[in-house]
Design a protein around this motif. Structure first.
Motif, PDB file in Angstrom:
ATOM      1  N   LEU A  85       0.844  -1.202   0.000  1.00  0.00           N
ATOM      2  CA  LEU A  85       0.000   0.000   0.000  1.00  0.00           C
ATOM      3  C   LEU A  85       0.876   1.248   0.000  1.00  0.00           C
ATOM      4  CD1 LEU A  85      -2.545  -1.088   2.759  1.00  0.00           C
ATOM      5  CD2 LEU A  85      -3.006  -0.971   0.316  1.00  0.00           C
ATOM      6  N   TYR A  86       0.332   2.334  -0.530  1.00  0.00           N
ATOM      7  CA  TYR A  86       1.032   3.623  -0.469  1.00  0.00           C
ATOM      8  C   TYR A  86       0.781   4.191   0.921  1.00  0.00           C
ATOM      9  CZ  TYR A  86       1.368   3.435  -5.564  1.00  0.00           C
ATOM     10  OH  TYR A  86       1.652   3.074  -6.850  1.00  0.00           O
ATOM     11  N   ASP A  88       1.794   6.673   2.446  1.00  0.00           N
ATOM     12  CA  ASP A  88       1.699   8.128   2.621  1.00  0.00           C
ATOM     13  C   ASP A  88       0.418   8.700   2.005  1.00  0.00           C
ATOM     14  OD1 ASP A  88       2.493   7.480   0.069  1.00  0.00           O
ATOM     15  OD2 ASP A  88       3.756   9.249  -0.190  1.00  0.00           O
ATOM     16  N   GLN A  89      -0.477   7.818   1.577  1.00  0.00           N
ATOM     17  CA  GLN A  89      -1.705   8.293   0.931  1.00  0.00           C
ATOM     18  C   GLN A  89      -2.936   7.969   1.788  1.00  0.00           C
ATOM     19  OE1 GLN A  89      -1.786  10.069  -2.116  1.00  0.00           O
ATOM     20  NE2 GLN A  89       0.389  10.139  -1.581  1.00  0.00           N
ATOM     21  N   TYR A  97      -8.241   4.308  -6.117  1.00  0.00           N
ATOM     22  CA  TYR A  97      -7.233   4.169  -7.184  1.00  0.00           C
ATOM     23  C   TYR A  97      -7.127   2.714  -7.644  1.00  0.00           C
ATOM     24  CZ  TYR A  97      -2.520   4.054  -9.263  1.00  0.00           C
ATOM     25  OH  TYR A  97      -1.434   3.858 -10.093  1.00  0.00           O
ATOM     26  N   ARG A 100     -10.170   1.622  -9.544  1.00  0.00           N
ATOM     27  CA  ARG A 100     -10.180   2.145 -10.919  1.00  0.00           C
ATOM     28  C   ARG A 100      -9.250   1.316 -11.796  1.00  0.00           C
ATOM     29  NH1 ARG A 100     -12.740   4.518 -13.639  1.00  0.00           N
ATOM     30  NH2 ARG A 100     -11.647   6.367 -14.352  1.00  0.00           N
ATOM     31  N   LEU A 101      -8.093   0.933 -11.240  1.00  0.00           N
ATOM     32  CA  LEU A 101      -7.161   0.121 -12.032  1.00  0.00           C
ATOM     33  C   LEU A 101      -7.767  -1.250 -12.354  1.00  0.00           C
ATOM     34  CD1 LEU A 101      -3.623   0.802 -10.518  1.00  0.00           C
ATOM     35  CD2 LEU A 101      -4.711   1.858 -12.485  1.00  0.00           C
TER      36      LEU A 101
ATOM     37  N   THR B   9      -5.350   6.914 -15.553  1.00  0.00           N
ATOM     38  CA  THR B   9      -5.616   6.759 -14.111  1.00  0.00           C
ATOM     39  C   THR B   9      -4.305   6.817 -13.325  1.00  0.00           C
ATOM     40  OG1 THR B   9      -7.501   5.359 -14.629  1.00  0.00           O
ATOM     41  CG2 THR B   9      -6.682   5.247 -12.393  1.00  0.00           C
ATOM     42  N   VAL B  10      -3.295   6.094 -13.839  1.00  0.00           N
ATOM     43  CA  VAL B  10      -1.993   6.109 -13.146  1.00  0.00           C
ATOM     44  C   VAL B  10      -1.387   7.509 -13.201  1.00  0.00           C
ATOM     45  CG1 VAL B  10       0.361   5.186 -13.167  1.00  0.00           C
ATOM     46  CG2 VAL B  10      -1.561   3.662 -13.631  1.00  0.00           C
ATOM     47  N   TRP B  13      -2.988   9.744 -10.700  1.00  0.00           N
ATOM     48  CA  TRP B  13      -2.589   9.350  -9.342  1.00  0.00           C
ATOM     49  C   TRP B  13      -1.168   9.818  -9.049  1.00  0.00           C
ATOM     50  CZ3 TRP B  13      -4.151   7.365  -4.787  1.00  0.00           C
ATOM     51  CH2 TRP B  13      -3.216   6.734  -3.979  1.00  0.00           C
ATOM     52  N   GLU B  14      -0.265   9.547  -9.989  1.00  0.00           N
ATOM     53  CA  GLU B  14       1.138   9.895  -9.765  1.00  0.00           C
ATOM     54  C   GLU B  14       1.317  11.405  -9.629  1.00  0.00           C
ATOM     55  OE1 GLU B  14       3.637   7.969  -9.147  1.00  0.00           O
ATOM     56  OE2 GLU B  14       2.652   6.054  -9.510  1.00  0.00           O
ATOM     57  N   ARG B  17      -0.261  12.535  -6.272  1.00  0.00           N
ATOM     58  CA  ARG B  17       0.472  12.061  -5.083  1.00  0.00           C
ATOM     59  C   ARG B  17       1.357  13.154  -4.518  1.00  0.00           C
ATOM     60  NH1 ARG B  17       4.070   6.875  -6.077  1.00  0.00           N
ATOM     61  NH2 ARG B  17       4.765   7.168  -3.948  1.00  0.00           N
ATOM     62  N   TYR B  18       1.920  13.954  -5.434  1.00  0.00           N
ATOM     63  CA  TYR B  18       2.880  14.972  -4.985  1.00  0.00           C
ATOM     64  C   TYR B  18       2.372  16.395  -5.201  1.00  0.00           C
ATOM     65  CZ  TYR B  18       5.828  10.911  -4.858  1.00  0.00           C
ATOM     66  OH  TYR B  18       6.339   9.675  -4.583  1.00  0.00           O
ATOM     67  N   GLU B 199       7.933   3.149  -3.647  1.00  0.00           N
ATOM     68  CA  GLU B 199       7.028   2.069  -4.073  1.00  0.00           C
ATOM     69  C   GLU B 199       7.714   0.720  -3.931  1.00  0.00           C
ATOM     70  OE1 GLU B 199       6.039   3.231  -7.984  1.00  0.00           O
ATOM     71  OE2 GLU B 199       4.026   3.859  -7.455  1.00  0.00           O
ATOM     72  N   TRP B 217       1.514   0.984 -16.619  1.00  0.00           N
ATOM     73  CA  TRP B 217       1.945   1.594 -15.345  1.00  0.00           C
ATOM     74  C   TRP B 217       3.078   2.589 -15.588  1.00  0.00           C
ATOM     75  CZ3 TRP B 217       4.549  -1.204 -10.591  1.00  0.00           C
ATOM     76  CH2 TRP B 217       4.443  -0.384  -9.464  1.00  0.00           C
TER      77      TRP B 217
END
Lengths: 309, 402
Positions: A85-86, A88-89, A97, A100-101, B9-10, B13-14, B17-18, B199, B217
């Motif tokens: 898992l992330y 920090d999220q 997320y 959706r994937l 979607t990725v 998200w990416e 994230r920041y 990750e 990805w």
């Protein structure tokens, strides 16, 4: 049939991780893959989900769209052994997320996420970062990400890891519920008692090979063990007294005045009790069916003994 | 899920994230505050300089025709030789800032209480007086001398079949492109490094790769994290735009001198910058997946390689016509810096620009594919880093899930 592995083999540089392994999984069934560390479970799972390919043999997954060489991504629910898992999220963002994937539409994902978070008592922590959760709650989030998209095939590596007994029971109930809904579940776990209560069929692996496979009754028969008698005497008794009794496969000393007898599947209890009665004075006797734990230990130790020089 | 849908979607998200709204606004606030403070400080300094007066006494033993501007902040009093000792004493006590003794036409002595910040004004006055004295001695009129020392007027025109030189604005544009590229690469570099190594340590790869193809990805990652590189480009453009507006308002003559920028030079430069960011992002994505422990890996230094082409481009800014510049503008790993430079400052045939851009696009396409293969294998290797030989082998192995 939902999934079939036919004689699959995987060789890494110096290690044969999986050798000629075959098993099937039907919809609405729970199968367990058991074995010690290095038995080849993770390598098998990686082939099933398409991360690697078998060097020999074949995997057939009967997806809605037809037969495929691994479990179709949008029909797969996967719980890896290592928590992935992330941290920090936020919990909800992460669940959405991954949903959706797996192909879920945004609105469906939000609705299902709310339902599952509620069920796992995490609704009020949806906006917190994963790192703020306990190990058990992180495992719940991981489980939600595996289930949220209503998979047809669930592959769960250590689903009870990090859970207290209450949450283990809740997970057990949940998996039974999913089985009743027709989901095919393949799991791997170290909690033998839970696996024994849950799995319809069990595959025991060691050193990449299938050691035993079947239902609990079939495993008992194959192991040649039917039950376990625990005897307590009012004085110390020698083990040799019981080894020659009819139907006794193994004698385990528990204390100077206590022994456990593992009985073969053809043991004659009447004759056995007569034999036991001839010895020291018996204080207590307890009988139980042989458990997966004994079968597993015996199967693995037998194989280990065979390969020792 | 359709591959493009997974990629988007990725990417989203990416990027998110920041991307933190609060931090971005805070950064803007700090930057604007910093520039405001800088401007205010500069203005305050100028004001303080203008209001500071320096008291200087001059003993003119050479009889030079000294003339001091009463509006200057250098306040001068003339003294006689008999007052020299007392004047020196005053300097010592700090009552005046300095005593100047002009001993001859060629030499003067300055006795100062502290560092003389009025030196430029004093030197100009002494030089002018000396020149006047010498011109008078030689019998030359001041006006004649000034006319002789004026630079020759040269009128420049270009042959109609020749090539117009780059405007000052176009030269600045090249520097802006290079700064944008460097900033975007450094930003992406930082985010890729943090994103992928975290990750890898959090072991999320199995979860994601069991849901979507590795290529989707990595493509999503490249787009999402490059978005932060692009964000830095946008910030540069935004602050540059604000600076131009300020220049247009307060120094329109400078703007007029700078000349214009032709739209094709702007478009070509942006195309190379964007593709360059994607190319190096793909490189960094693949490479970061091979780093096991970012704190101890010697490989981290390789991540600085993408900055080299940009750094190499700065020294040749004044020589865009060199053969080596033409060569490097064709090589895909350097073209993103050298082709915009060449195109903005010299004449480059359109087919060269198109060819170089196509080569860069092609290599970017393959770079993301190889990055995906290295990424797929690298993300599942824990506890050690792959050898260069292993990485080469991975690059040639197609993804089993595709």
């Amino acid at each position: 049939m939902l999934l079939a592995a036919e004689s699959i083999t995987k060789q890494y540089a110096t290690v044969r991780a999986v050798e000629a392994l075959s098993f099937t999984l039907d919809s609405g069934r729970i199968h367990a893959l058991l074995g010690p560390n290095g038995a080849g479970k993770t390598s098998t799972v990686r082939m099933l989900i398409g991360l690697t390919r078998p060097d020999a043999g074949r995997i057939a997954y009967h997806a809605r769209a037809g037969v495929q060489g691994h479990v179709a991504a949008d029909e797969l629910g996967y719980l890896p052994e290592e928590r992935g898992l992330y941290v920090d999220q936020p919990v909800l963002a992460q669940v959405l997320y991954l949903a959706r994937l797996r192909g879920m539409a945004g609105a469906d994902a939000r609705r299902e996420a709310a339902r599952w978070l509620e069920r796992f008592a995490l609704a009020d922590r949806a906006k917190e970062k994963v790192s703020a959760l306990s190990k058990g709650n992180q495992q719940k989030v991981q489980l939600i990400t595996a289930l949220i998209h209503r998979p047809r095939c669930l592959i769960l590596d250590e689903p009870f890891s990090g859970f207290d007994p209450i949450n283990q029971e809740l997970t057990l109930e949940l998996l039974r519920e999913l089985r009743a809904q027709g989901v095919g579940i393949l799991l791997s776990a170290h909690q033998m008692q839970l696996v024994e209560r849950l799995a319809d069929r069990i595959v025991l692996m060691n050193r990449g090979r299938q050691v035993m496979a079947g239902t609990m009754d079939e495993l008992r028969r194959e192991a040649g063990l039917a039950g376990r008698l625990t005897l307590t005497f009012d004085e110390a008794v020698p083990e040799t007294l019981f080894a020659s009794l009819p139907g006794v496969a193994v004698v385990e000393r528990l204390a100077s005045d206590r022994v456990a007898l593992l009985l073969g599947d053809r043991a004659d209890l009447n004759a056995l009790l007569v034999g036991i009665g001839r010895g020291a004075r018996l204080k207590a006797i307890a009988s139980e069916a042989i458990g997966l734990h004994e079968i597993y230990l015996r199967a693995v130790s037998t194989i280990e003994a065979e390969v020792q020089p | 899920m359709k591959p493009w849908s997974s990629v988007l979607t990725v990417a989203r998200w990416e990027f998110m994230r920041y991307f933190k709204w609060k931090q971005e606004l805070l950064m803007f606030g700090i930057l604007i505050g910093f520039y405001a403070l800088l401007g205010f400080g500069q203005a305050a300094l100028e004001l303080a300089k203008r209001n500071t007066e320096y008291q200087v006494e001059v003993l003119n033993l050479a009889g030079l025709p000294l003339g001091f501007d009463p509006a200057s902040n250098l306040k001068v009093s003339r003294i006689d030789p008999g007052e020299e000792v007392w004047s020196r004493r005053k300097v010592g006590l700090g009552e005046i800032d300095a005593l100047v003794i002009v001993r001859s036409v060629d030499a003067a002595e300055l006795i100062a209480h502290s560092e003389p910040r009025f030196m430029d004004a004093l030197r100009q006055t002494l030089d002018r007086a000396r020149r006047e004295h010498e011109l008078a001695a030689a019998g030359v009129a001041q006006a004649d001398f000034e006319r002789w020392t004026q630079p020759m007027t040269i009128e420049v025109s270009y042959h109609e079949e020749g090539r117009l030189p780059a405007t000052r604005a176009e030269k600045v544009l090249v520097i802006v492109f290079l700064v944008m590229l460097l900033s975007a690469i450094m930003t992406s570099f930082a985010y890729f490094f943090v994103s992928i190594t975290s990750e890898k340590q959090a072991r999320v790869a199995e979860q994601i790769v069991s849901a979507i193809p590795t290529q989707a990805w990595i493509d999503g990652k490249i787009l999402g994290i490059s978005g932060h590189g692009l964000k830095s480009v946008l910030y540069i453009a935004l602050f540059g735009g604000l600076a131009l507006l300020a220049l247009a308002k307060f120094a329109p003559e400078l703007m007029a001198k700078a000349g214009g920028i032709s739209p094709d030079k702007l478009a070509v430069g942006l195309a190379f910058v964007l593709l360059g960011i994607l190319f190096w992002s793909a490189f960094m994505a693949g490479f970061a997946a091979t780093i096991d422990d970012p704190n101890n890996s010697a490989r981290s230094t390789v991540m600085f390689v993408p900055m080299l082409p940009v750094i190499l481009a700065f020294p040749v800014l004044d020589h865009p016509e060199l053969g080596v510049v033409a060569f490097l503008s064709w090589i895909p790993v350097t073209s993103m810096a050298f082709m915009p430079l060449r195109h903005a400052l010299t004449d480059v045939p359109w087919w060269e620009v198109a060819g170089s851009l196509a080569l860069l696009a092609l290599l970017t396409f393959y770079m993301r594919r190889y990055a995906s293969r290295i990424f797929r294998a690298g993300m599942f290797m824990y506890g050690k880093e792959p050898s260069w030989r292993e990485m080469w082998r991975w690059m040639r192995e197609p993804d089993p899930a595709q």
